[in-house]
Every structure is written in structure tokens, then in C-alpha cells.
Scaffold this motif. Sequence first.
Motif, PDB file in Angstrom:
ATOM      1  N   LEU A 186      10.788  -9.682 -41.710  1.00 44.68           N
ATOM      2  CA  LEU A 186      12.044  -9.465 -40.984  1.00 44.68           C
ATOM      3  C   LEU A 186      13.097 -10.482 -41.412  1.00 44.68           C
ATOM      4  CD1 LEU A 186      13.586  -7.927 -38.775  1.00 44.68           C
ATOM      5  CD2 LEU A 186      12.717  -9.569 -37.117  1.00 44.68           C
ATOM      6  N   ALA A 187      12.642 -11.732 -41.582  1.00 41.24           N
ATOM      7  CA  ALA A 187      13.580 -12.764 -42.046  1.00 41.24           C
ATOM      8  C   ALA A 187      14.129 -12.372 -43.416  1.00 41.24           C
ATOM      9  CB  ALA A 187      12.888 -14.124 -42.100  1.00 41.24           C
ATOM     10  N   MET A 225       7.152  -8.818 -27.459  1.00 43.33           N
ATOM     11  CA  MET A 225       7.191  -9.003 -28.909  1.00 43.33           C
ATOM     12  C   MET A 225       5.824  -8.906 -29.522  1.00 43.33           C
ATOM     13  SD  MET A 225       9.839 -12.050 -29.530  1.00 43.33           S
ATOM     14  CE  MET A 225      11.438 -11.666 -30.148  1.00 43.33           C
ATOM     15  N   ILE A 234       7.289 -11.022 -39.187  1.00 44.45           N
ATOM     16  CA  ILE A 234       8.459 -11.871 -38.938  1.00 44.45           C
ATOM     17  C   ILE A 234       9.011 -12.403 -40.254  1.00 44.45           C
ATOM     18  CG2 ILE A 234       9.265 -14.016 -37.870  1.00 44.45           C
ATOM     19  CD1 ILE A 234       8.771 -11.606 -35.993  1.00 44.45           C
ATOM     20  N   ASP A 257      18.881 -19.077 -55.255  1.00 47.04           N
ATOM     21  CA  ASP A 257      20.296 -18.983 -54.885  1.00 47.04           C
ATOM     22  C   ASP A 257      20.563 -17.579 -54.325  1.00 47.04           C
ATOM     23  OD1 ASP A 257      22.973 -19.323 -54.567  1.00 47.04           O
ATOM     24  OD2 ASP A 257      23.470 -19.353 -56.701  1.00 47.04           O
ATOM     25  N   PHE A 305       1.747 -10.126 -36.983  1.00 53.80           N
ATOM     26  CA  PHE A 305       3.036 -10.500 -36.403  1.00 53.80           C
ATOM     27  C   PHE A 305       3.760 -11.510 -37.313  1.00 53.80           C
ATOM     28  CE2 PHE A 305       5.553 -13.158 -33.428  1.00 53.80           C
ATOM     29  CZ  PHE A 305       6.404 -12.174 -32.938  1.00 53.80           C
ATOM     30  N   THR A 306       2.997 -12.493 -37.810  1.00 54.08           N
ATOM     31  CA  THR A 306       3.599 -13.522 -38.659  1.00 54.08           C
ATOM     32  C   THR A 306       4.168 -12.904 -39.936  1.00 54.08           C
ATOM     33  OG1 THR A 306       1.912 -15.004 -37.821  1.00 54.08           O
ATOM     34  CG2 THR A 306       3.182 -15.765 -39.715  1.00 54.08           C
ATOM     35  N   LEU A 360      16.595  -9.504 -42.988  1.00 54.94           N
ATOM     36  CA  LEU A 360      17.896  -9.941 -42.488  1.00 54.94           C
ATOM     37  C   LEU A 360      18.654 -10.730 -43.553  1.00 54.94           C
ATOM     38  CD1 LEU A 360      16.943 -10.948 -38.842  1.00 54.94           C
ATOM     39  CD2 LEU A 360      18.122  -8.882 -39.610  1.00 54.94           C
ATOM     40  N   LEU A 361      17.904 -11.527 -44.330  1.00 55.18           N
ATOM     41  CA  LEU A 361      18.544 -12.274 -45.407  1.00 55.18           C
ATOM     42  C   LEU A 361      19.144 -11.302 -46.429  1.00 55.18           C
ATOM     43  CD1 LEU A 361      19.178 -15.009 -46.671  1.00 55.18           C
ATOM     44  CD2 LEU A 361      16.970 -14.944 -47.822  1.00 55.18           C
ATOM     45  N   TRP A 378      10.186  -3.979 -29.938  1.00 51.46           N
ATOM     46  CA  TRP A 378      10.169  -5.038 -28.922  1.00 51.46           C
ATOM     47  C   TRP A 378      10.939  -4.591 -27.696  1.00 51.46           C
ATOM     48  CZ3 TRP A 378      11.919  -9.322 -32.889  1.00 51.46           C
ATOM     49  CH2 TRP A 378      10.848  -9.579 -33.767  1.00 51.46           C
ATOM     50  N   PHE A 400      22.495 -16.163 -52.217  1.00 53.66           N
ATOM     51  CA  PHE A 400      23.836 -15.624 -51.998  1.00 53.66           C
ATOM     52  C   PHE A 400      24.717 -15.693 -53.250  1.00 53.66           C
ATOM     53  CE2 PHE A 400      22.311 -16.653 -47.832  1.00 53.66           C
ATOM     54  CZ  PHE A 400      22.874 -15.712 -46.991  1.00 53.66           C
ATOM     55  N   LEU A 423      22.325 -10.090 -44.916  1.00 58.09           N
ATOM     56  CA  LEU A 423      23.347 -11.140 -44.935  1.00 58.09           C
ATOM     57  C   LEU A 423      23.853 -11.405 -46.347  1.00 58.09           C
ATOM     58  CD1 LEU A 423      22.044 -13.859 -42.440  1.00 58.09           C
ATOM     59  CD2 LEU A 423      24.007 -12.340 -42.167  1.00 58.09           C
TER      60      LEU A 423
END
Lengths: 327, 157, 459
Positions: C27-28, C91, C24, C379, C20-21, C31-32, C85, C381, C35
Motif C-alpha cells: 500500500l505504501a 484493519m 501495508i 530517486d 497484513f505487513t 501510494l508512493l 477496513w 520523484f 504521489l
Amino acid sequence: MNEKLALVFVIVVLVGGGIAIGFGWWQGQSNIVTLHARMPETGGWIPDNLTVAANQPLDLRLTSDDVQHGFAIGQSDQPAVDINPGVVTELTLKFDQPGTYTYYCTRWCGVNHWRMRGTITVTGESVEQVVTPPLFVQIGLDIDAPHEAEFIPSSKPSAQNGENLRFELSAYQTSEYYRSHSPEQAWVDLRKDLTLAAYSDLQLWDAVAFIWQTNTSEDALSEAEELYAQNCAACHGVSGAGDGVFSDQQVPVMGEADEAFSGHEIVLPTDFTDPHHILSASPAALQGKLIRGGMGTGMPMWGVIFTEEQTWSLVSYLYSFQFKEVH
Amino acid sequence: MKHPAVSWLILGAAVLLVVFVPILHKPEILNKERSFRVEAGDFAYTPAVLKVNPGDRVTIELISTDVVHGLYVDGYDLSVTADPGQPATLTFVADQSGVFRLRCSVACGALHPFMLGKLQVGRNMLIWQGIGMTFLALIGTLLIRKPFPVPEKQTSS
Amino acid sequence: MNLLNFPFVKQTLKNRWPQFTIMIIALAGFLLAILSGLFGTPVGSRNFGIVFVWIAWWAILMLVAVPFLGRGWCSICPIPASGEWLQRGAMLGPRGQAKGVALSASKGFGRRWPKRFRNIWLQNGSFLLVALFSTVILTQPRVTAIVLAAFLFVAIGASLIFERRAFCRYLCPVGGFIGLYSQLAPLELRVVDTAVCAAHTEKTCYTGSAEGYGCPWDVFPPGMVKNTYCGTCMECLRTCPHDNIALNIRPLGADLDEARNRKLDEAFKAFIMLGAAAVYSGVLLGPWGTLKLAAYSVGTLPWMTYVASFLTLILLALPGLFWLMVWIGKRLSGSGLPMRKLFISQSYALIPLGLTAWIAFSLSFVFANFSYVLVALSDPFGWGWNLLGTAGIAWVPWLTGLTPFLQVGVLLGGFIWAALTSRKIASEKSALGQASRLAMPVIGFCLAFTLTMMGLLVA
């Protein structure tokens, strides 16, 4: 219990990360203008208009969204700054005189590179300044009139040889005379001058070269050589022959203002190695073209970029494609 | 072949030959001057493949035709950058043999990482070794009488 | 050797937290990537999205995860997480939650995946769809972000409408080839003793229990003979009450020996992957600028020409040529087996050939551009951050002196592997001499492909 822990974990990681990113973004925004550089086809400078008060710092974060660009302010000593793709370069500017300044791209970023310009409006109490119009305006020269030299030298004139005549040329060596006469006109004047009747045609061309030589300097020519390489060679060619890498791509159309030119042929850059063309152009005419631009050709307007001194240096450099200098 | 061991020995010897003969091969050094005019534009070098002999003194004149490009030579760790209108040259002695990638070293747009060329110094021994080994591998795989023994499947215990 | 015999390994895998860790964290990162792709610099080499997905993740996937762990990536892949989920209403997962219920379909509509799509043809299609735009996806952060976000939404949608992990199993463009190549991995999840399963009436590994969910991949562990569709998610390890699940270290490519369950969709996956490796090596790494621009200029005539040639090569030329080779082999050997069966079974020899071709291709750009990873971490972004102090690192190609040798070695290994596999598959139903003649033309095909790849990558 475990399920709640998992939820907390996910929230901490994702929301925490999100907040951190948002905070970082916000930090970058505060009070600092981020100036994005893009190829002119995809936007040029964003924004292309900045305003600051005189004597106040203008903090800029420069970044490129595509290829290598550069940033410089026209007619200023501020050294050019490279703008690398995806990299932020910070720069602080300060203007002591109110007025309008032009910033421009200093690294060739495509065929339309020279269209990549923006303006900085510096506000404040301005001292009334007397603006002198450029020489071609003062002397009423039509710089768009076609010109073609009737007389050209049989070989490349040498300023060194012309130096022998220096005592007989004093009337022609003044900057006023040099700037307002094309080399061909100067040669015709010399030819008509009875005191010089003894000299051959080529010797008088050498004299014309010498007049040019005395109205420029080694420093001016070397500065101009650099300016030419950076700003002109991509179209006019390294050798001046009008065969630069973009010579066949300068389409005289972009935007609505130039629509009248659509469908016209591509105007090839001037060939500075062609004596018929260059020897019939006076420094005033060449400077006029340089500062005003080509009006519908791909020739940029350099008046807001180069200082007057730089334009004269460049003009004298253009004749170096015709004349041999003293070494 | 009656004795498989003999065939394998011959094959082994052939493999050693293919691997080591090119390494032992010492090319003639002529120390010639070689110059190239390389145009860089639209994510490609023209010409894209430069062939020289070991020991040659190589001069590459880089001419950018759209935006600022660079040219980095793998193995030699050399690079040069050129703006349109400002050709730049890179001169070096080709003292390492082999094939080296030329890579654009200035981000020049989306396809920048794939703007590649090649510098070939001397013969491309590696590709010949590779081809040789592949054919020897072909012989080897055909030599095996029974392709490696299929382990007995344990369907249940 | 069963890794689960080590108590530490078993505990780590059985416990939900480590997996799970990692998920996650992934997943971070995912998502980054979205973004940074959407809001960061449009310069790919300076954007976390491009650099992490196409250099870092790709390197880990193709050079480590797939060759050594098979579907190891799938076990921690963040894409299906959020959908799952919602589907499960949890979760982390059980430990008593909703005891006794078939946990595989507790929330959402829980429909069965339509029968006619219970194969990887859709995955073949989704891979091709991505492949046709790959030059743009690979280089433009915005496009990468949109593609990643699309994966996420499709995965969520699939989880809500269908039961289990329908997206992973039937739609994911990446999952298709990971599954194909996981057959080569030296790791497999199997049951220890099928007799135990036969006696176990609840079949909790498929139906779920208080300890975990029924197989999210819709696989019945006792029936598993290949890695292809096992996502190594470890749910069966958690639900099996008899400790009957094993995680075995095994010989490379063991699944290729399994004559059962060879299918045309998988055969085509092998062709698609083989062709794509060759096309990318030529287009992206070759010296031809026109080709690169054609592949990049989506929507233009050159691009359509590229697309047409790409699809023709992959879906017609390569399988056609291979079919011809198998036909010649059949004539040479006088094999009485039907062409279709021979074609499908022989195409499994292309699996090791394809994986090694992809490894060789990836070696070319992964190391040359790896220095971007440190920059993008510092950096992400391209906003001028310098979190790790490494944002200023200049681009330096790594290990480029070594890469061509590795590539030749890998391609050579792939050829030997493919040739032996072809012979082995041929000998399943034929006598030795006949099998050799049957395999010969296929080996010739593999030889030609290997030489082509060597020519493209190191010539």
C-alpha cells in the motif's frame, strides 16, 4: 490490542513515509530555484525569468520534463550544461556585472528549440556602458533588401590561387573594406581596378577569396564550424544547402506577435551554397541577419547569444561554402 | 504408424536437426562495407530494419529529425547519440550473428522505451528454429494417441 | 501435496500479521506511485510510478506471481485494503471482534452484487477501457497516478455499497485476467474433504466467525473446482473450525480439465488477452512509428482508427476466426455437441496460449528496462534524491541476448500446452479419433497465433 497495533503500524508506515517525502521536498525547495526545461510547445523554460544581485550566487537545480535539453548563458564563457530528462543537475552561477543575460537551450529539442530562451536580470550598481550599434546600422545597410548576384565565378574560387595577387590587394584587405562589401562588390571593384586588368575574371574571384581568407583565421573557422553544426545545421543543413532536417518545418508563426504572418508560405532556410545569394551579401549584412534574426522567418535572433567575435567567425564560415581555403 | 516409438524417434531426431543444424551452419564471410543512413524521429528509426552479413563492416549514420536520439545496439553494447543537425556515425564489424534490437538510448519523450529497430546479422536462425520446432511440436501433439491421461478426480474420500 | 501440512506454512498463513505487513508495504508503494506520478517528474523512465507499476510490478506479476501462484498477488493487493477496513470497521481483523456476527457485511450498505453482473463481463470491459489508453497510461506518470487513484476510489466505493470484495471480483481490470490465468498455476486452495463441510452447519468459511471473515470473494470453498475466483486471501483457512482447508501443489493447468463452469465471459476474457498480447507486441515492440503514435495520440483520428481496429480484432476477428475453426472441427468430426458449447469449451485451450504470449511479450521490455528500477528506488520523484546511491546508474538493457531464446521457448511451450489442452477438452465428450478431428482446426489456430507472436517478437 492487535487492532490498535495494526493501526499504529499503518500510521507509522504511511504517515511517516508521507512526512519523509514532504521533508525531502521541502529540503529541495529551500533557496534554490528549480528550473524546468520543456519543449517550447509545452512551456519552454519554467520559469523563464530569474533575478539575482551582482556577485551573489544563483543556485539552480536544472531538470528536464521531456527530452534532452541543455543550459547555457549567451555571450558567456560558462560551459553549456546538459539537462537530462528526470535528472536534477545542480549549477551555481555568479555574475559580476549587472544587466540582462539570456539563457538558452543548447540541445535541439524540436523544431522550435531556438525559441527556448529565458532571461536573468542581474541587479546592482551598473557602470554606464557605451553600446556600439552593429555595423549594418552604422553603415545604414538595409539587410532586408533583396539581393541577387549578377556576377558569379565560373568555378569555386581558391584563396590559395588568390594569394599570388596579395601585393596588389592591400587596399582591399582591410577589415573595414571586407566587412562592408559583398564578394560580388569586391569583385566588381577589382575588375574596375585598372592595375588588375591583366588578370582573368576567375583570378580576380580567387583574389576575392583571398581577401576573405585574410580576414578570418583557421581558429575562427573551426570554432564557427562547431557553432554552425550545433546551432545552424538543423535548418540550413550540414552542407549549407538549406536542407537541414527542419528546413521544411519552420513555420513563421508562433504566438500573437507573429500572427500577421499566418497563412504565409514556409520560408525555406537560406541556401549558403547558392553563389547568387551569398556572393551578393556583405559580411555586415550577414552579421545583421544573424544578430537580428529573420523577422518572421524561422531565423532566430542570435545577437544575445553569440559574442561579436563569434558572429564574425560564423559569417566568415558561411563564405567557406563558396570559397576554397588555403590548406 | 504401427510403432509409436519409431515415430517418436524420428521426431526426436528432427528436433535435434532443427536445433543443431543452424548452429553448425557457418556463413560465408565477405567482409563487405555496408553503410546505412538511419533517420530517427517520432519514436521510430527509418529504416528500422538493417540487414547485413556476418563479418561486414557496418557504418550507421544516425540523423535525428526532431530531438536528441540515441541508438544502442543490443549484443554489441555500442551506442551513438545524435542531435538534429549533427549526424553521428557508428562503425563496427558485425562479428556476431543473429537479430539484435536497436534501442533509443536518450530519453526522447513518452514513447522512448518503445523506440526500437533491428539489426539482423546473417540469417535469423532463431526464427526458423522456432518455426521448425513449432511444426514439430504440432506433429508431436498429434502423435500422442491419448492426450496425457486425465488423473482420476477425487470427488470425495 | 498440501502445503498446510507444514506447520510453519500454516502458521504463517493463518496469522494475520505477515499478510497484513506485506499488504501495508504494498500500500505504501501504491501510494508512493500515486504521489510520484502526480508530483514527480513527468519523465516516465525516471518516475517511481511508471517504473514500479509497469516494470517492477508487471514483471513480478506476469513472470512470477500469476504463473506460479495464480492469484497470489490478490492476497496482498493493497487496492481493496482501505475499502475493506471501512467495510469491516477493522484493519487487521477479528480475534474475537464482533463475535459471531456475519463479519462480511458489518459496515457500509452491504448490498448483494446485482445478479446480472455476477460474471466478468464488466471486467472484460474495464480491461479493454484501460487497454485502449494503455500507451498513454504506460508512459505518462500523471495518467498512471490517476488510473491508480481511480482504482482505489472505485474499490472503496464498491466496499461501502456492496458486501465483500465486489471490486476485486467483478470490476478490477487486472483481477479478470489474473483469475483466468490462475487456472494454470501449480497451486490451488481447496477443501480437504467435502463431507466435513457437508456436516458443518455453520459454514463459517462463507458466513464468517470470530476467527475471520466469510469469504470476501463470495466463493463457497467446498464448491470450488477452479482457482478462478479464489483470491487466496486465507480467510477460510482462519474460519474453518475443522482444519479442512488445503493449499495443494498440483500439476500445471489442472483447472483446464474441469469441464464444469466454463462460461462465455471467461472465453471472451481469453480472446481479449490473446488479442491484446499480439497487438501490444506489434504496436509497442514493432518498428512501426506511425502505429505507436496512433496508439498514443488519444482523441485523434489515427487513435480512433487504432481503437476501432483493436476492438474489431479482439472482439470480432479473433473470436470469429476461432468460431470458424470450431465449426470446421465440428463438421470434420461430426460431433453432435452444440456449437456454443464447443466454442466455449475449446476457447479454454487459449488460456495457456495467452499466458505464454504475455510472458513472451513482457520479457521483451521488462529486462531491457529493469535498470530503471534501481534509479527510481533511489530517486522516486526525480527530484534529485539519491537514497540508495543508485540514482546515477545509467540505463543498460539486461539479458537482451537471452530474451529471444526464452521467448521462443515460452511460445513453443504455450503452443504445445494449448494443443494438448484442445485435444483433451475435445475428448471429454467424444471418442478419440473424433476428438482429434474436432481439435485439429483449433490447434491450427493456435499454431498460426504462435507463429504470429514469434514473428512479432523475434523475427
